[in-house]
Design an enzyme around this catalytic site. Structure first.
Site, mmCIF file in Angstrom:
data_model
loop_
_atom_site.group_PDB
_atom_site.id
_atom_site.type_symbol
_atom_site.label_atom_id
_atom_site.label_comp_id
_atom_site.label_asym_id
_atom_site.label_seq_id
_atom_site.Cartn_x
_atom_site.Cartn_y
_atom_site.Cartn_z
ATOM 1 N N GLY A 75 -3.310 10.424 12.723
ATOM 2 C CA GLY A 75 -2.836 11.370 11.708
ATOM 3 C C GLY A 75 -3.757 12.578 11.655
ATOM 4 O O GLY A 75 -4.818 12.614 12.313
ATOM 5 N N ALA B 194 -6.082 13.097 6.486
ATOM 6 C CA ALA B 194 -4.879 12.351 6.082
ATOM 7 C C ALA B 194 -5.244 11.070 5.317
ATOM 8 O O ALA B 194 -4.450 10.573 4.513
ATOM 9 C CB ALA B 194 -4.040 12.012 7.310
ATOM 10 N N GLY B 195 -6.422 10.522 5.604
ATOM 11 C CA GLY B 195 -6.836 9.267 4.956
ATOM 12 C C GLY B 195 -7.037 8.137 5.947
ATOM 13 O O GLY B 195 -7.233 6.979 5.548
ATOM 14 N N LYS B 196 -7.045 8.450 7.227
ATOM 15 C CA LYS B 196 -7.190 7.418 8.267
ATOM 16 C C LYS B 196 -8.461 6.586 8.063
ATOM 17 O O LYS B 196 -8.397 5.359 7.978
ATOM 18 C CB LYS B 196 -7.277 8.050 9.678
ATOM 19 C CG LYS B 196 -6.117 8.909 10.065
ATOM 20 C CD LYS B 196 -6.287 9.473 11.454
ATOM 21 C CE LYS B 196 -7.480 10.387 11.647
ATOM 22 N NZ LYS B 196 -7.465 11.637 10.889
ATOM 23 N N SER C 144 -5.933 11.494 17.441
ATOM 24 C CA SER C 144 -5.069 11.150 18.590
ATOM 25 C C SER C 144 -3.693 11.817 18.468
ATOM 26 O O SER C 144 -2.693 11.139 18.253
ATOM 27 C CB SER C 144 -4.953 9.624 18.736
ATOM 28 O OG SER C 144 -4.743 8.975 17.512
HETATM 29 N N1 LIG Z 1 -10.264 21.135 16.454
HETATM 30 C C1 LIG Z 1 -10.279 20.010 15.779
HETATM 31 N N2 LIG Z 1 -9.135 19.272 15.605
HETATM 32 C C2 LIG Z 1 -9.182 18.101 14.920
HETATM 33 N N3 LIG Z 1 -10.316 17.573 14.381
HETATM 34 C C3 LIG Z 1 -11.468 18.273 14.524
HETATM 35 C C4 LIG Z 1 -11.504 19.495 15.222
HETATM 36 N N4 LIG Z 1 -12.786 19.946 15.230
HETATM 37 C C5 LIG Z 1 -13.508 19.048 14.559
HETATM 38 N N5 LIG Z 1 -12.735 18.031 14.139
HETATM 39 C C6 LIG Z 1 -13.254 16.834 13.445
HETATM 40 O O1 LIG Z 1 -13.254 15.802 14.422
HETATM 41 C C7 LIG Z 1 -12.541 14.677 13.968
HETATM 42 C C8 LIG Z 1 -11.473 14.250 14.974
HETATM 43 O O2 LIG Z 1 -12.019 13.519 15.975
HETATM 44 P P1 LIG Z 1 -11.094 12.521 16.810
HETATM 45 O O3 LIG Z 1 -11.948 11.939 17.871
HETATM 46 O O4 LIG Z 1 -10.457 11.582 15.882
HETATM 47 O O5 LIG Z 1 -10.014 13.530 17.411
HETATM 48 S S1 LIG Z 1 -9.027 13.292 18.648
HETATM 49 O O6 LIG Z 1 -8.481 11.958 18.549
HETATM 50 O O7 LIG Z 1 -9.768 13.494 19.874
HETATM 51 O O8 LIG Z 1 -7.987 14.321 18.518
HETATM 52 C C9 LIG Z 1 -11.862 15.055 12.689
HETATM 53 O O9 LIG Z 1 -12.236 14.007 11.824
HETATM 54 P P2 LIG Z 1 -11.246 13.400 10.731
HETATM 55 O O10 LIG Z 1 -11.133 14.459 9.704
HETATM 56 O O11 LIG Z 1 -11.955 12.161 10.249
HETATM 57 O O12 LIG Z 1 -9.934 13.090 11.398
HETATM 58 C C10 LIG Z 1 -12.424 16.388 12.288
HETATM 59 O O13 LIG Z 1 -13.292 16.254 11.195
HETATM 60 N N1 LIG Z 2 -4.074 7.540 -1.238
HETATM 61 C C1 LIG Z 2 -5.137 7.892 -0.496
HETATM 62 N N2 LIG Z 2 -5.446 7.181 0.623
HETATM 63 C C2 LIG Z 2 -6.499 7.561 1.389
HETATM 64 N N3 LIG Z 2 -7.314 8.602 1.098
HETATM 65 C C3 LIG Z 2 -7.055 9.333 -0.016
HETATM 66 C C4 LIG Z 2 -5.950 9.007 -0.858
HETATM 67 N N4 LIG Z 2 -5.913 9.891 -1.873
HETATM 68 C C5 LIG Z 2 -6.959 10.730 -1.706
HETATM 69 N N5 LIG Z 2 -7.655 10.394 -0.580
HETATM 70 C C6 LIG Z 2 -8.849 11.104 -0.123
HETATM 71 O O1 LIG Z 2 -8.520 11.819 1.066
HETATM 72 C C7 LIG Z 2 -9.662 11.902 1.895
HETATM 73 C C8 LIG Z 2 -9.277 11.406 3.268
HETATM 74 O O2 LIG Z 2 -10.390 11.526 4.109
HETATM 75 P P1 LIG Z 2 -10.558 10.656 5.412
HETATM 76 O O3 LIG Z 2 -10.290 9.223 5.126
HETATM 77 O O4 LIG Z 2 -11.884 11.014 6.017
HETATM 78 O O5 LIG Z 2 -9.359 11.220 6.310
HETATM 79 P P2 LIG Z 2 -9.249 11.222 7.898
HETATM 80 O O6 LIG Z 2 -10.072 10.095 8.440
HETATM 81 O O7 LIG Z 2 -7.780 11.056 8.155
HETATM 82 O O8 LIG Z 2 -9.753 12.566 8.320
HETATM 83 C C9 LIG Z 2 -10.754 11.071 1.271
HETATM 84 O O9 LIG Z 2 -11.633 11.923 0.577
HETATM 85 C C10 LIG Z 2 -9.993 10.182 0.293
HETATM 86 O O10 LIG Z 2 -10.769 9.817 -0.822
#
Ligand SMILES: Nc1ncnc2c1ncn2[C@@H]1O[C@H](COP(=O)(O)OS(=O)(=O)O)[C@@H](OP(=O)(O)O)[C@H]1O
Ligand SMILES: Nc1ncnc2c1ncn2[C@@H]1O[C@H](COP(=O)(O)OP(=O)(O)O)[C@@H](O)[C@H]1O
Length: 243
Positions: free
Chosen positions: A79, A83-85, A152
């Protein structure tokens, strides 16, 4: 998971036998009032039944009857950023750990902390996701359930990972972009909008929605606990069969 070693079976056999033999010798003494006879019966019982107990344990250990198999799986959260992954995956991971499952957690941020040279162009992400998928499949083959959370964003690489794994559970954390951007946990959306970072998923790089995920969760509509419960219920019914 734990398995019963021969030593554990032997020590359990001895402790159980001591209890049983004391009881038998006491009963013989109560009924006969003959101390020597009581001790002889106790000694004979001790030696014969300890071997029988050990045999009984080992035979039962080999029988599959009545044993529930816990099958490993790869639970893959995908996601947009924010997104909350990770938040949901962490809770699912802890819940599976508390059940005594062998479980490993893989997350985009932590993997990228170790390999900071991994970039965000399409080929780099493809390679990164495929490598993680390969690692996850190896863990699964060795009985470890994997809870993975990666943006992803491309269908093809997710399908590649699915093909590597035995049981692949794709959880699409389908929180709308507007909600993710509102949360902007790391301030990355603002940077991407200002053009300070490029190839940002959802802004100037696509997120290809999974076509047939096992689960779809919109955290704008579901609480964290509700999302976690949905994943655990799905796993119990369809995958791990631990209930
Ligand atoms: N350009 C760009 N696009 C998406 N995400 C970015 C980017 N640059 C940095 N970040 C940070 O890196 C986290 C994503 O890493 P991933 O290894 O999950 O990405 S991927 O699967 O290779 O697409 C992602 O973490 P999450 O927010 O936890 O998803 C971002 O914080
Ligand atoms: N229903 C929910 N489920 C999961 N996360 C939520 C929800 N509502 C709010 N949040 C907040 O959204 C943020 C999601 O961050 P994160 O889990 O790091 O997302 P991702 O890993 O997809 O980047 C967190 O700060 C979390 O507390």
């Amino acid at each position: 998971m734990f398995y019963e070693t021969h030593w554990r079976s032997i020590i359990k056999a001895v402790s159980w036998r001591i209890m049983g033999t004391v009881a038998t010798a006491l009963l013989v003494f109560i009924f006969t009032r003959k101390l020597a006879l009581s001790l002889w019966v106790g000694a004979l019982e001790f030696t014969s039944k300890i071997g029988l107990y050990w045999l009984h344990e080992r035979v039962w250990d080999r029988l599959r009857f009545g044993k529930k198999e816990v099958r490993p799986a790869v639970i893959w959260f995908t996601g947009l950023s924010g997104a909350g992954k990770s938040t949901i995956a962490d809770k699912v991971y802890r819940a599976l750990q508390e059940r005594g499952l062998r479980v490993e957690r893989l997350d985009g941020d932590s993997v990228r902390d170790i390999f900071p040279a991994t970039g965000f162009t399409r080929p780099e992400r493809d390679q990164h996701v495929r490598r993680i998928g390969f690692l996850a499949s190896k863990l699964e083959q060795n009985g470890v359930t994997v809870v993975a959370s990666f943006v992803s964003p491309y269908e093809e690489s997710r399908q590649f990972v699915r093909g590597l794994c035995g049981r692949f559970v794709e959880v699409h954390v389908a929180t709308p972009l507007a909600e993710c951007e509102k949360r902007d946990v790391k301030g990355l959306y603002a940077k991407a909008r200002r053009g300070e970072i490029t190839n940002f998923t959802g802004i100037d790089d696509p997120y290809e929605e999974p076509t047939r995920p096992e689960l779809r969760l919109d955290t704008a509509a579901l609480s964290l606990d509700e999302s976690t419960l949905r994943v655990l219920q799905y796993l119990d019914k369809q995958v791990l069969r631990v209930s």
